[in-house]
Design a protein around this motif. Structure first.
Motif, PDB file in Angstrom:
ATOM      1  N   SER A  53       0.824  -1.208   0.000  1.00 16.80           N
ATOM      2  CA  SER A  53       0.000   0.000   0.000  1.00 16.80           C
ATOM      3  C   SER A  53       0.858   1.259   0.000  1.00 16.80           C
ATOM      4  CB  SER A  53      -0.935  -0.010   1.209  1.00 16.80           C
ATOM      5  OG  SER A  53      -1.827   1.083   1.172  1.00 16.80           O
ATOM      6  N   LYS A  54       1.945   1.249   0.758  1.00 11.24           N
ATOM      7  CA  LYS A  54       2.839   2.413   0.788  1.00 11.24           C
ATOM      8  C   LYS A  54       3.508   2.633  -0.567  1.00 11.24           C
ATOM      9  CE  LYS A  54       3.674   2.125   5.744  1.00 11.24           C
ATOM     10  NZ  LYS A  54       4.539   1.569   6.806  1.00 11.24           N
ATOM     11  N   LEU A  55       3.831   1.542  -1.262  1.00  8.95           N
ATOM     12  CA  LEU A  55       4.431   1.671  -2.590  1.00  8.95           C
ATOM     13  C   LEU A  55       3.427   2.228  -3.600  1.00  8.95           C
ATOM     14  CD1 LEU A  55       6.421  -1.696  -2.707  1.00  8.95           C
ATOM     15  CD2 LEU A  55       7.407   0.595  -2.597  1.00  8.95           C
ATOM     16  N   VAL A  56       2.170   1.827  -3.465  1.00  9.05           N
ATOM     17  CA  VAL A  56       1.123   2.294  -4.382  1.00  9.05           C
ATOM     18  C   VAL A  56       0.697   3.718  -4.023  1.00  9.05           C
ATOM     19  CG1 VAL A  56      -1.249   1.869  -5.187  1.00  9.05           C
ATOM     20  CG2 VAL A  56       0.307  -0.059  -4.800  1.00  9.05           C
ATOM     21  N   ASN A  57       0.685   4.040  -2.710  1.00  8.58           N
ATOM     22  CA  ASN A  57       0.196   5.329  -2.213  1.00  8.58           C
ATOM     23  C   ASN A  57      -1.190   5.647  -2.777  1.00  8.58           C
ATOM     24  OD1 ASN A  57       1.068   8.830  -2.425  1.00  8.58           O
ATOM     25  ND2 ASN A  57       0.398   7.704  -0.636  1.00  8.58           N
ATOM     26  N   PRO A  58      -2.165   4.778  -2.487  1.00 12.98           N
ATOM     27  CA  PRO A  58      -3.483   4.905  -3.118  1.00 12.98           C
ATOM     28  C   PRO A  58      -4.313   6.060  -2.562  1.00 12.98           C
ATOM     29  CG  PRO A  58      -3.504   3.141  -1.515  1.00 12.98           C
ATOM     30  CD  PRO A  58      -2.083   3.607  -1.592  1.00 12.98           C
ATOM     31  N   LYS A  59      -5.172   6.546  -3.430  1.00 10.93           N
ATOM     32  CA  LYS A  59      -6.182   7.524  -3.026  1.00 10.93           C
ATOM     33  C   LYS A  59      -7.449   6.798  -2.570  1.00 10.93           C
ATOM     34  CE  LYS A  59      -8.219  11.752  -3.282  1.00 10.93           C
ATOM     35  NZ  LYS A  59      -7.773  12.970  -2.577  1.00 10.93           N
ATOM     36  N   VAL A  60      -7.776   5.693  -3.262  1.00  7.18           N
ATOM     37  CA  VAL A  60      -8.980   4.919  -2.943  1.00  7.18           C
ATOM     38  C   VAL A  60      -8.619   3.440  -2.876  1.00  7.18           C
ATOM     39  CG1 VAL A  60     -11.339   4.336  -3.596  1.00  7.18           C
ATOM     40  CG2 VAL A  60     -10.428   6.601  -4.150  1.00  7.18           C
ATOM     41  N   ILE A  61      -8.963   2.817  -1.753  1.00  2.00           N
ATOM     42  CA  ILE A  61      -8.770   1.380  -1.561  1.00  2.00           C
ATOM     43  C   ILE A  61     -10.135   0.727  -1.384  1.00  2.00           C
ATOM     44  CG2 ILE A  61      -7.803  -0.421  -0.067  1.00  2.00           C
ATOM     45  CD1 ILE A  61      -5.680   1.559   0.827  1.00  2.00           C
ATOM     46  N   LEU A  62     -10.291  -0.444  -1.962  1.00  2.00           N
ATOM     47  CA  LEU A  62     -11.464  -1.287  -1.712  1.00  2.00           C
ATOM     48  C   LEU A  62     -10.987  -2.581  -1.089  1.00  2.00           C
ATOM     49  CD1 LEU A  62     -14.477  -2.105  -2.000  1.00  2.00           C
ATOM     50  CD2 LEU A  62     -13.882  -2.996  -4.277  1.00  2.00           C
ATOM     51  N   GLU A  63     -11.559  -2.922   0.056  1.00  2.00           N
ATOM     52  CA  GLU A  63     -11.282  -4.204   0.700  1.00  2.00           C
ATOM     53  C   GLU A  63     -12.579  -5.001   0.756  1.00  2.00           C
ATOM     54  OE1 GLU A  63      -8.947  -5.723   4.601  1.00  2.00           O
ATOM     55  OE2 GLU A  63     -10.689  -4.449   5.025  1.00  2.00           O
ATOM     56  N   ILE A  64     -12.541  -6.215   0.226  1.00  2.00           N
ATOM     57  CA  ILE A  64     -13.701  -7.102   0.265  1.00  2.00           C
ATOM     58  C   ILE A  64     -13.407  -8.183   1.297  1.00  2.00           C
ATOM     59  CG2 ILE A  64     -15.230  -8.593  -1.077  1.00  2.00           C
ATOM     60  CD1 ILE A  64     -14.230  -7.144  -3.597  1.00  2.00           C
ATOM     61  N   GLY A  65     -14.028  -8.071   2.463  1.00  2.00           N
ATOM     62  CA  GLY A  65     -13.773  -8.966   3.579  1.00  2.00           C
ATOM     63  C   GLY A  65     -12.989  -8.257   4.666  1.00  2.00           C
ATOM     64  N   PHE A 133      -8.219  -5.266  -2.329  1.00  6.07           N
ATOM     65  CA  PHE A 133      -7.823  -6.481  -1.616  1.00  6.07           C
ATOM     66  C   PHE A 133      -9.037  -7.368  -1.458  1.00  6.07           C
ATOM     67  CE2 PHE A 133      -6.633  -8.463   2.683  1.00  6.07           C
ATOM     68  CZ  PHE A 133      -5.883  -9.488   2.095  1.00  6.07           C
ATOM     69  N   ILE A 134      -8.969  -8.577  -2.025  1.00  7.56           N
ATOM     70  CA  ILE A 134     -10.068  -9.539  -1.911  1.00  7.56           C
ATOM     71  C   ILE A 134      -9.665 -10.623  -0.928  1.00  7.56           C
ATOM     72  CG2 ILE A 134     -11.543 -11.193  -3.108  1.00  7.56           C
ATOM     73  CD1 ILE A 134     -11.191  -9.636  -5.655  1.00  7.56           C
ATOM     74  N   ASP A 135     -10.438 -10.731   0.148  1.00  2.28           N
ATOM     75  CA  ASP A 135     -10.199 -11.744   1.181  1.00  2.28           C
ATOM     76  C   ASP A 135     -11.536 -12.071   1.831  1.00  2.28           C
ATOM     77  OD1 ASP A 135      -9.097 -13.475   3.003  1.00  2.28           O
ATOM     78  OD2 ASP A 135      -8.283 -11.919   4.308  1.00  2.28           O
ATOM     79  N   ALA A 136     -12.426 -12.644   1.041  1.00  2.00           N
ATOM     80  CA  ALA A 136     -13.782 -12.907   1.513  1.00  2.00           C
ATOM     81  C   ALA A 136     -14.177 -14.338   1.133  1.00  2.00           C
ATOM     82  CB  ALA A 136     -14.741 -11.874   0.911  1.00  2.00           C
ATOM     83  N   ASP A 137     -15.469 -14.580   0.984  1.00  2.00           N
ATOM     84  CA  ASP A 137     -15.961 -15.924   0.663  1.00  2.00           C
ATOM     85  C   ASP A 137     -15.437 -16.366  -0.697  1.00  2.00           C
ATOM     86  OD1 ASP A 137     -17.674 -13.715  -0.126  1.00  2.00           O
ATOM     87  OD2 ASP A 137     -19.004 -15.216  -0.987  1.00  2.00           O
ATOM     88  N   LYS A 138     -14.791 -17.513  -0.722  1.00  2.00           N
ATOM     89  CA  LYS A 138     -14.077 -17.959  -1.923  1.00  2.00           C
ATOM     90  C   LYS A 138     -14.985 -18.238  -3.118  1.00  2.00           C
ATOM     91  CE  LYS A 138     -11.053 -17.426   1.058  1.00  2.00           C
ATOM     92  NZ  LYS A 138     -10.560 -16.063   1.263  1.00  2.00           N
TER      93      LYS A 138
END
Length: 216
Positions: A53-65, A133-138
């Motif tokens: 994340s620090k390398l990307v320095n994102p403005k918007v992150i989506l986390e699923i899970g 980042f996808i970490d939810a129901d497979k």
């Protein structure tokens, strides 16, 4: 799941960045109070998520899970000052647990919790994403991919967790094992999609990094 010896794994952790105190506290309470604490990203993978994340320095992150919020806090470390992290989970019982740690962090104003099915919530979000980042129901991994791939900005990053699924991806498939079947389909999607550059890493239970290509 570890694919190297415990001794080598311990050595890698010992020679990586230390775990922040708030995340140590979150880990301890997760193991004390929450079912299936092994779902936690944990110290080593958490530092990897933070570094990416620090390398990307994102403005918007989506986390699923979201689970108990550990990975969200790690990813938030790389956010731009006025960035936003949308994190989605279906478990109503964990909302207050997550919020307690989000509020105790320096990212309380940057993290937005969403409760409900990700397949319903993602279409309601207006932004395009620098990091997902996808970490939810497979079983829904392929469906999540279809929803988000066109909304990842050129040069943006998609991270996918548990893609080796305790090694089941190379074992004979049980016809009733819908999670492994979905992950086999998902891994194939990532590897073959011409819009992406993908590397599957044997970190913990498998972590894939996919970069959205920038049109030439």
């Amino acid at each position: 799941m570890h694919f190297i010896s415990e001794e080598l794994d311990d050595y890698a952790v010992a020679h990586s960045e230390k775990e922040p105190p708030l995340l140590k506290e979150l880990t301890r309470e997760t193991y004390q109070k929450v079912v299936q604490p092994r779902m936690l990203s944990g110290h080593y993978q958490g530092r990897i998520l933070s570094m990416i994340s620090k390398l990307v320095n994102p403005k918007v992150i989506l986390e699923i899970g979201t689970y108990t919020g550990y990975s969200a806090l790690c990813l938030a470390e790389g956010l731009q000052h006025d960035g936003i992290l949308h994190t989605i989970d279906v478990n109503e019982e964990l909302v207050d647990f997550q919020k307690k740690y989000f509020d105790a962090s320096e990212y309380s104003e940057n993290i937005k919790q969403h409760l409900g099915p990700a397949l319903d919530i993602i279409p309601s979000l207006e932004e395009q994403f620098d990091l997902v980042f996808i970490d939810a129901d497979k079983p829904n991994y392929p469906a999540y991919f279809d929803l988000i791939v066109d909304r990842i900005k050129p040069g943006g990053i998609l991270l996918s967790d548990n893609v080796l699924w305790s090694g089941k991806v190379i074992e004979e498939l049980n016809p009733k094992d819908v999670s492994t079947r979905a992950l086999l389909e998902y891994n194939k999607l990532l590897a073959e999609d011409s819009r992406l550059e993908t590397v599957l890493l044997t970190i913990r239970d498998g972590l894939t990094i996919s970069r959205k290509k920038i049109p030439s």
